[in-house]
Write a protein that holds these residues in place. Structure first.
Motif, PDB file in Angstrom:
ATOM      1  N   VAL A 239      12.376   3.241  14.699  1.00 30.21           N
ATOM      2  CA  VAL A 239      12.156   4.346  15.635  1.00 30.21           C
ATOM      3  C   VAL A 239      13.316   4.486  16.610  1.00 30.21           C
ATOM      4  N   ARG A 240      14.142   3.464  16.685  1.00 25.89           N
ATOM      5  CA  ARG A 240      15.361   3.514  17.493  1.00 25.89           C
ATOM      6  C   ARG A 240      16.591   3.830  16.639  1.00 25.89           C
ATOM      7  N   GLY A 241      16.331   4.222  15.390  1.00 23.24           N
ATOM      8  CA  GLY A 241      17.419   4.605  14.493  1.00 23.24           C
ATOM      9  C   GLY A 241      18.178   3.439  13.904  1.00 23.24           C
ATOM     10  N   ILE A 242      17.548   2.252  13.880  1.00 24.37           N
ATOM     11  CA  ILE A 242      18.226   1.052  13.394  1.00 24.37           C
ATOM     12  C   ILE A 242      17.631   0.623  12.052  1.00 24.37           C
ATOM     13  N   HIS A 243      18.469   0.590  11.028  1.00 22.03           N
ATOM     14  CA  HIS A 243      18.055   0.110   9.700  1.00 22.03           C
ATOM     15  C   HIS A 243      19.331  -0.248   8.950  1.00 22.03           C
ATOM     16  N   ASN A 244      19.685  -1.520   8.963  1.00 20.03           N
ATOM     17  CA  ASN A 244      21.007  -1.934   8.500  1.00 20.03           C
ATOM     18  C   ASN A 244      21.055  -2.362   7.041  1.00 20.03           C
ATOM     19  N   SER A 245      19.990  -2.103   6.287  1.00 19.30           N
ATOM     20  CA  SER A 245      19.967  -2.488   4.873  1.00 19.30           C
ATOM     21  C   SER A 245      20.993  -1.676   4.084  1.00 19.30           C
ATOM     22  N   PRO A 246      21.846  -2.336   3.301  1.00 16.74           N
ATOM     23  CA  PRO A 246      22.851  -1.589   2.530  1.00 16.74           C
ATOM     24  C   PRO A 246      22.252  -0.919   1.293  1.00 16.74           C
ATOM     25  N   VAL A 247      22.987   0.023   0.736  1.00 16.56           N
ATOM     26  CA  VAL A 247      22.606   0.626  -0.549  1.00 16.56           C
ATOM     27  C   VAL A 247      22.809  -0.432  -1.626  1.00 16.56           C
ATOM     28  N   LYS A 248      21.742  -0.737  -2.357  1.00 13.31           N
ATOM     29  CA  LYS A 248      21.775  -1.817  -3.356  1.00 13.31           C
ATOM     30  C   LYS A 248      21.841  -1.217  -4.760  1.00 13.31           C
ATOM     31  N   THR A 249      22.795  -1.681  -5.528  1.00 14.27           N
ATOM     32  CA  THR A 249      22.996  -1.117  -6.869  1.00 14.27           C
ATOM     33  C   THR A 249      22.261  -1.893  -7.947  1.00 14.27           C
ATOM     34  N   ASN A 250      21.528  -2.950  -7.587  1.00 13.51           N
ATOM     35  CA  ASN A 250      20.915  -3.808  -8.612  1.00 13.51           C
ATOM     36  C   ASN A 250      19.451  -4.112  -8.323  1.00 13.51           C
ATOM     37  N   ARG A 251      18.696  -3.116  -7.873  1.00 12.27           N
ATOM     38  CA  ARG A 251      17.273  -3.324  -7.635  1.00 12.27           C
ATOM     39  C   ARG A 251      16.549  -3.569  -8.954  1.00 12.27           C
ATOM     40  N   ILE A 252      15.759  -4.648  -9.036  1.00  7.42           N
ATOM     41  CA  ILE A 252      15.049  -4.976 -10.272  1.00  7.42           C
ATOM     42  C   ILE A 252      13.556  -5.064  -9.972  1.00  7.42           C
ATOM     43  N   ARG A 253      12.762  -4.291 -10.661  1.00  5.04           N
ATOM     44  CA  ARG A 253      11.308  -4.349 -10.523  1.00  5.04           C
ATOM     45  C   ARG A 253      10.741  -5.222 -11.639  1.00  5.04           C
ATOM     46  N   LYS A 254       9.829  -6.112 -11.261  1.00  5.62           N
ATOM     47  CA  LYS A 254       9.217  -6.990 -12.252  1.00  5.62           C
ATOM     48  C   LYS A 254       7.826  -6.512 -12.671  1.00  5.62           C
ATOM     49  N   SER A 255       7.181  -5.733 -11.811  1.00 10.73           N
ATOM     50  CA  SER A 255       5.850  -5.210 -12.132  1.00 10.73           C
ATOM     51  C   SER A 255       5.576  -3.980 -11.284  1.00 10.73           C
ATOM     52  N   ILE A 256       4.636  -3.173 -11.733  1.00 17.57           N
ATOM     53  CA  ILE A 256       4.195  -2.000 -10.984  1.00 17.57           C
ATOM     54  C   ILE A 256       2.673  -1.975 -11.033  1.00 17.57           C
ATOM     55  N   GLY A 257       2.048  -1.917  -9.875  1.00 15.97           N
ATOM     56  CA  GLY A 257       0.592  -1.937  -9.841  1.00 15.97           C
ATOM     57  C   GLY A 257       0.018  -1.119  -8.705  1.00 15.97           C
ATOM     58  N   LYS A 258      -1.246  -0.817  -8.803  1.00 17.08           N
ATOM     59  CA  LYS A 258      -1.987  -0.111  -7.764  1.00 17.08           C
ATOM     60  C   LYS A 258      -3.338  -0.800  -7.604  1.00 17.08           C
ATOM     61  N   GLU A 259      -3.774  -0.931  -6.361  1.00 15.99           N
ATOM     62  CA  GLU A 259      -5.107  -1.464  -6.127  1.00 15.99           C
ATOM     63  C   GLU A 259      -5.762  -0.718  -4.973  1.00 15.99           C
ATOM     64  N   LYS A 260      -7.086  -0.789  -4.927  1.00 17.52           N
ATOM     65  CA  LYS A 260      -7.829  -0.068  -3.897  1.00 17.52           C
ATOM     66  C   LYS A 260      -9.022  -0.907  -3.456  1.00 17.52           C
ATOM     67  N   THR A 261      -9.220  -0.967  -2.141  1.00 15.76           N
ATOM     68  CA  THR A 261     -10.380  -1.640  -1.567  1.00 15.76           C
ATOM     69  C   THR A 261     -11.416  -0.583  -1.193  1.00 15.76           C
ATOM     70  N   TYR A 262     -12.669  -0.856  -1.510  1.00 19.74           N
ATOM     71  CA  TYR A 262     -13.739   0.131  -1.328  1.00 19.74           C
ATOM     72  C   TYR A 262     -14.653  -0.282  -0.172  1.00 19.74           C
ATOM     73  N   SER A 263     -14.834   0.640   0.779  1.00 15.76           N
ATOM     74  CA  SER A 263     -15.726   0.366   1.905  1.00 15.76           C
ATOM     75  C   SER A 263     -17.180   0.297   1.439  1.00 15.76           C
ATOM     76  N   LYS A 264     -17.502   1.075   0.394  1.00 21.99           N
ATOM     77  CA  LYS A 264     -18.823   1.014  -0.232  1.00 21.99           C
ATOM     78  C   LYS A 264     -18.662   0.338  -1.576  1.00 21.99           C
ATOM     79  N   LEU A 265     -19.378  -0.746  -1.792  1.00 17.14           N
ATOM     80  CA  LEU A 265     -19.224  -1.516  -3.020  1.00 17.14           C
ATOM     81  C   LEU A 265     -19.479  -0.661  -4.260  1.00 17.14           C
ATOM     82  N   LEU A 266     -18.671  -0.889  -5.290  1.00 13.43           N
ATOM     83  CA  LEU A 266     -18.895  -0.234  -6.578  1.00 13.43           C
ATOM     84  C   LEU A 266     -19.903  -1.050  -7.367  1.00 13.43           C
ATOM     85  N   THR A 267     -20.973  -0.406  -7.802  1.00 11.16           N
ATOM     86  CA  THR A 267     -22.011  -1.113  -8.565  1.00 11.16           C
ATOM     87  C   THR A 267     -22.292  -0.462  -9.910  1.00 11.16           C
TER      88      THR A 267
END
Length: 353
Positions: A239-267
């Motif tokens: 929020v102060r405009g600070i983010h010093n992470s460089p542009v990375k040319t070798n990002r590697i993903r090992k998995s992709i997933g999605k999950e969801k928590t339910y306030s009302k139990l699924l039965t």
């Protein structure tokens, strides 16, 4: 906890390029009869018994409240006149590679975030152009002239601000955020629009009375770290405009997933299978977006008593197909011993990418 001093690297010239409604735009380009119509990339729910998830959609469809990851059934309810197209991911991948070839004319320091967006570090570039704004315009012009597609661009001195800038004026926008403008740009921004802030975090921030960047600026760093950990550390700086992470040319993903928590139990099994279909659809969209496919499907379940189990199955070949991921996830669920206490969390992951 140690509090690190604020150091802001403003020496870089970063561009974030984000193609506009990419999959839909490619279909409209290839079939001019679709121009001006609400186009949805996703299976037509009238042909699938209501199954399917929206991959992306044209801006005409977005005007009806349709968005990516929405169920196709809801998208049809909101916009029954929409044209549904199942999608041709091999074609989109090929066009995405053409876009990336344009990037490489200017720099090799490229961090692809998906098939349709990337960060480019043009501090030093192949054409020796000192203005990142000029390079961004040239890239937009190249994409339009050669591919008849539009892209939005954000230009700034770090990745966070470049991403925020590219989202600011869509479609076909070009927004520049200079170091001296960063805090003013972020001050009035809705906190929900901060890149990297998810829905659950937004809810917690709202509970703290934080609705805008200006509100966030008033919160002490130690308070944010206590509440959000590493994310709080990052938010205080971003929020102060600070983010010093460089542009990375070798990002590697090992998995992709999605999950969801339910306030009302699924039965009910019908509800559980419906949720598995939605999660599998979202995973498939992410796989396609990141140009990945995987050989291992993993199901995660957390029951009412917080006991958690995972089960996996290896495939003969890699997949990114929503129907296949749904089928395997459902088979894994069916293979589990009976448990009548209700489900509070479901997750579907594809690994072995």
């Amino acid at each position: 906890m140690l509090i690190f001093p604020l150091m802001n690297d403003t020496s870089r010239k970063i561009i974030h390029i984000d193609m506009d409604a990419f999959f839909a735009a490619v279909e409209i380009r290839d079939n001019p009869k679709l121009k001006g119509k609400p186009v949805i990339i996703g299976r037509d729910p009238r042909q699938t018994g209501g199954r399917g998830v929206v991959s992306t959609c044209s801006y005409e469809a977005r005007a009806f409240g349709v968005h990516s990851a929405m169920s196709s059934k809801e998208a049809y309810q909101r916009c029954p006149q929409a044209v549904f197209i199942s999608g041709n991911y091999e074609k989109y991948l090929a066009v995405g590679q053409e876009v990336r070839a344009i990037f490489k004319r200017y720099t090799d320091i490229i961090e692809p975030m998906s098939i349709d967006e990337a960060y480019l570090d043009v501090t030093e570039n192949k054409l020796g152009i000192s203005s990142a704004i000029k390079i961004a315009r040239l890239i937009q012009e190249d994409i339009w002239r050669e591919l008849q597609l539009t892209a939005s661009a954000g230009v700034s001195y770090n990745k966070f601000l470049a991403k925020m800038a590219s989202d600011f004026q869509k479609p076909h926008g070009l927004t520049v955020i200079l170091p001296e403008e960063a805090q003013d740009f972020l001050k009035d921004m809705d906190i929900a629009k901060f890149h990297g802030v998810g829905k659950k975090t937004v809810e917690k921030l709202h509970e703290m009375g934080i609705y805008t960047g200006g509100d966030l600026l008033e919160i002490p760093e130690i308070t944010l770290i206590d509440r959000f950990g590493r994310l709080g550390f990052d938010l205080y700086r971003k929020v102060r405009g600070i983010h010093n992470s460089p542009v990375k040319t070798n990002r590697i993903r090992k998995s992709i997933g999605k999950e969801k928590t339910y306030s009302k139990l699924l039965t009910q099994e019908e509800d559980i299978k419906k949720e598995l279909t939605l999660l599998a659809g979202k995973v498939a969209l992410s796989l396609q977006k990141y140009e990945k496919s995987g050989r291992i499907i993993i199901l995660k379940i957390r029951y009412a008593d917080f006991s958690t189990l995972t089960k996996r199955k290896s495939l003969e070949g890699p997949t990114q197909d929503a129907d296949e991921i749904t089928k395997i996830a459902s088979q894994l669920y069916d293979s589990l011993p009976s448990n009548n206490q209700g489900i509070r969390l479901l997750g579907v992951t594809v690994s072995g990418l």
